[in-house]
Structure formats: C-alpha cells, structure tokens
Design an enzyme around this catalytic site. Structure first.
Site, PDB file in Angstrom:
ATOM      1  N   ASP A  50       0.879  -1.167   0.000  1.00 46.17           N
ATOM      2  CA  ASP A  50       0.000   0.000   0.000  1.00 46.17           C
ATOM      3  C   ASP A  50       0.919   1.219   0.000  1.00 46.17           C
ATOM      4  OD1 ASP A  50      -1.655   2.159   0.531  1.00 46.17           O
ATOM      5  OD2 ASP A  50      -2.940   1.059   1.906  1.00 46.17           O
ATOM      6  N   HIS A  51       1.003   1.900  -1.142  1.00 49.80           N
ATOM      7  CA  HIS A  51       2.020   2.945  -1.260  1.00 49.80           C
ATOM      8  C   HIS A  51       1.801   4.091  -0.274  1.00 49.80           C
ATOM      9  CE1 HIS A  51      -1.102   4.696  -3.911  1.00 49.80           C
ATOM     10  NE2 HIS A  51      -0.577   5.841  -3.567  1.00 49.80           N
ATOM     11  N   HIS A  57      -6.385   2.052   1.589  1.00 46.45           N
ATOM     12  CA  HIS A  57      -5.588   3.230   1.952  1.00 46.45           C
ATOM     13  C   HIS A  57      -6.101   3.905   3.221  1.00 46.45           C
ATOM     14  CE1 HIS A  57      -3.512   2.707  -1.709  1.00 46.45           C
ATOM     15  NE2 HIS A  57      -4.337   3.356  -2.495  1.00 46.45           N
TER      16      HIS A  57
END
Length: 495
Positions: A180-181, A243
């Site tokens: 998950d950036h 996110h």
C-alpha cells in the site's frame, strides 16, 4: 540533518507487468534513484517480465524513455543511467500459459545462489494466483524469495481469503508483501514517530482530549481512461477499504511493545476489529455516496464509466467509531472522492477546547488546537495554536499555524535541496531487506473487508443511487450534513 543510506544486499527483482504504467512511472525511476543514493548494489539484477516480445535492448530503450520522462534532468547523469540500464534484463512470459517460464528460470540461474529474489506483480489481480502457481512450477522460488502484490486484494472478504489461501500455497506469510504505497509516505511514518517518540502528544491521544479526527483523500481528476475498471469497484473498494483504513489504523492504534513488523500489525488489526459494525440503519445515517457531474472541462462519472445507469460511487464520506477505551465517543470521519476541488490527502486531529476559558468574549471566534498531518501534495505537519495577537490594545487572541514542511525543514543540506524518496522506493527496499512493517498482513486485509462488506451490501439493498455533486466542488451536500448534525464541520478542501 544528515540522511543515512544503508545499502541492501545483492538481489534479483522480477517485475511482472514490466511494460505497464506503474513500472514506467514509479518502479523503474524509483530503482534508479536508489542506485543514485548508493543503496542499491550495482550487481543487482532487474528482470522485466511481460507478454510483449522484447529483448534486453528493447526493454532498456523503453526504460531510458521512462527515466527521461519521470526523472529530472539534474538527477540523470549519462554514466549512472548506463549503469542502471545494464542492470535491466527482459523475459517474455505469459501468465496464462507455460510460455517463457523456463527461460525465466534459466536466466535467474541456480535457486541456491543465496541472492534475495523478489517477484513484483504489477499486473491485474486476476493473474496473481496463476503467476504464483507458475513461479512454483518453474522452480524459481527460494527460501529467501518474496512476492509483492498490489491492491485490489480481493473485492470482498471471501475473495480476499481465497487469494490469501492461494498465495500461501507457495509462499509463507513472511514472504508475502501486500503493498500500500500510502504507508511508504514520509508523513505517514512520521505519524508513528510523532506519537510514540515524543512525550508531548501520546498522553493527549485519546477520547478525553481529542474531539474528533478527519481523514481526507481528495483527487481533482476523474476516472477517465479507467472508467470501466473503476465502475466495478468504486470509492469504497478502491480507497476506503485499504488506503484510508490503514491511515485510520496508524492514527488510532495502541503503542506496540516493539517497533517490529508483527507488533505494529497486531495493533493495527486490533483497531479494525474494534470498529463498530454498521447496521443498514447506521449505513443510511452515517455514510454518504456521490457521483461527480460533468464540469471543469471533464465528462460526468456516468460518461466516464460508459454506463448511464451506474450506481457506483466516486465519493464516500462516513462516520466510523472505535469501540475501545481509548476512543469511545470520539468519531473518525473519512471522506474520499474523485473530481473534487483539488488534490490533497491529510489526517486532521481536532483537540477539545479547554475545559474553562478565561477569554470568554473571544471564545466563539476561535477553534481548538488541531494537528494536521499532510500526506500530499506537500508532505508536512501543521499544529494550529491560539496566541495573543501582537500589538497594544488589550488581550486579542488569534490562531496561527506552526508549520513544518518536510522538504523545507529536513531537505536542506549544504545549501541545496535533498530529494525526498518516493513511497515506492522505500517500500521496494523494505521488500529486499525483508522488513514487513509497512505492508499489510493477510488477516488485516480480511478484517477490513469484514467491516466494509456490510456497508456495500446495505447500499446495494437500498436501491438508492449516489448523490450527484459538481465537479470541482467539495462533494455532495449530504456529506456536509454528516458533520453538521454533530455540530462539526469539514476542513476546507482548499484549491
């Protein structure tokens, strides 16, 4: 301040979907920057893998174009670019057949060479299982191998569980990196540092002192170009379940006993499991869905999705509650949407007003303290304080921000600006190091789906379509009422 770069050991990285947008925009430029920083050894090997019929030179030419497009000219030196390009190799493989897999195994070499092997699946999720099966079948998985998968990790709890089961057939949980950036952003990690490395905030980080928390992820663009894909997911599946859930967990979790991957992820999981479940009545009262109209030079969501009857949301706002001692009574408001006024992501922690104010004639014009953690576009932290307005004429109070923008406060070195690493750079290096702290664990993913699935089901059962909102606005009117009913208001999505 001097940044410390710790080199990683030699490794082989195989990027599936190597000719795709993510590889061109993020992965290849990020790896180049890690070489530039001295973190990536020159004997590391990067293999591009995709269906396109390319050879090494053809892939290097594509990579050169990517560097020219996404790495600044000042950061590109001819010698370093050539060194990086010589680290690149290409193998044509087909995830849906046996074509190319023996070639990949041959080019990787012996499975006992001691090098870390990372397989990055920058492909559609429907290929995850097939690629994992063929990696195992071709004999390239070693005890020191890792597999990296991008969201979406399923579309509900059942499919997420099935994916976890299939990956675990060939890889242990310690080898699976669910990326998950958002967790790689400097500010997100600083949230943990602010809370757990300072005695200033943690004693106040609870329902007794915090009035509410707002988490906002706003985007100014629509879903043009990917409307048919997005229409199968929507804002809840695309943003909230992953996110925003991760941001909520890092904001609300208890201090872990140690700063190690499983201790941190244990505490995040406790937050998700403590979220109060929503009944259909709660969903109707505590959630808002929206779809953007045409405007600001763009088409409507329905036009972008190519479905005039679509009931998929491009905007979600909701009120979440965490049923534990720390947060009982403190609401967490989450909102995310496409085609809003501007692009911004932030966590805003609003503290309660002082229990008694001696400045009674000025209280109505002032707000309480607030800690604003900015994720994008300018990563940094702002603390809103009340002070005396300078000058004669009595005690007049005003609000001022104590602002720290990381690029300004921490990036200056010897009179120059030090570049802040992109999230993908940090996360890829964590994969090579074997550090899973910033990656989701399988039970986290399934627990998040367990909370969001009933909300999605209630929306479908209601038969109501999302509320239209103007492109370039702050979202649907009902989202404003979500907070107004509680005597609060959203922070402005400022352009």
């Amino acid at each position: 301040m001097v940044a410390r770069t710790i080199p990683v050991q030699p490794f082989d990285l195989v990027v599936f979907g190597a000719t795709g947008d993510l590889a061109r925009r993020k992965l290849l430029p990020g790896l180049y920057h890690r070489l530039q920083a001295g973190q990536m050894p020159e004997d590391a090997r990067i293999f591009g893998a995709a269906r396109s019929e390319l050879d090494d030179e053809g892939y290097r030419a594509m990579a050169r174009e990517a560097l020219e497009s996404f790495v600044t000219k000042d950061d590109r030196t001819p010698e370093l670019v050539e060194t990086f390009l010589n680290m690149l190799h290409y193998v044509a493989v087909d995830a849906s057949s046996d074509e190319g897999w023996s070639t990949l195994a041959e080019r990787l070499g012996p499975a006992d060479d001691g090098r870390v092997r990372a397989f990055y699946l920058s492909v559609a999720p429907r290929f995850f299982g097939a690629i994992a099966d063929r990696l195992a079948g071709s004999g390239v998985i070693t005890p020191d191998s890792r597999i990296v998968v991008e969201k979406p990790l399923g579309r509900d709890q059942e499919s997420a569980h099935a994916l976890n089961e299939r990956l675990s057939t060939h890889f242990t949980e310690a080898q699976i990196y669910r990326i998950d950036h958002y967790l790689g952003k400097e500010t997100v990690q600083n949230l943990m540092a602010i809370r757990f490395a300072n005695a200033l905030f943690e004693p106040l980080w609870n329902a007794r002192h915090i009035d509410h928390v707002q988490i906002t992820v706003a985007e100014s663009i629509g879903v043009e170009g990917r409307g048919s894909y997005y229409d199968q997911s929507g804002a809840m599946r695309d943003m909230v379940q992953n996110h925003m859930m991760q941001l909520l967990c890092l904001t609300a979790m208890e201090p872990p006993a140690h700063f190690d991957p499983d201790a941190v992820r244990d505490e995040k999981l406790k937050v998700i499991r403590a979220l109060s479940p929503m009944s259909p009545t709660d969903v109707a009262r505590k959630t808002v869905r929206g779809q953007y109209r045409a405007g600001t030079g763009g088409a409507s969501y329905l036009e972008d999705a190519e479905d005039a009857d679509s009931a998929t949301e491009s905007y979600v706002a909701l009120r979440a509650e965490i049923a534990n001692w720390r947060w009982s009574g403190t609401p967490f408001y989450l909102r995310t949407g496409k085609r809003l006024r501007t692009r911004m992501s932030e966590i805003a922690v609003f503290f309660k007003d002082p229990p008694h104010s001696i400045f009674t004639d000025q209280v109505s014009s002032l707000h309480g303290n607030a800690l604003i953690i900015r994720l994008q576009p300018d990563e940094g932290i702002t603390l809103r304080m009340t002070i005396k307005d300078p000058g004669p004429g009595g005690m007049r109070l005003t609000e001022v921000p104590l602002d720290m923008t990381f690029a300004d406060a921490m990036g200056a070195k010897n009179g120059t600006k030090v570049r802040m690493p992109d999230a993908y750079e940090r996360l890829i290096m964590d994969v090579i190091r074997g550090n899973q702290t910033l990656f989701m664990r399988g039970d986290e993913v399934e627990a998040a789906w367990a909370w969001t699935d009933p909300i999605i089901a209630a929306w479908g059962a209601s038969g109501e379509k999302p509320q239209p909102y103007d492109s370039g606005s702050s979202g649907p009117e009902d989202a404003l009422m979500l907070l107004h009913r509680d005597g609060r208001r959203w922070r402005e999505i400022a352009s």
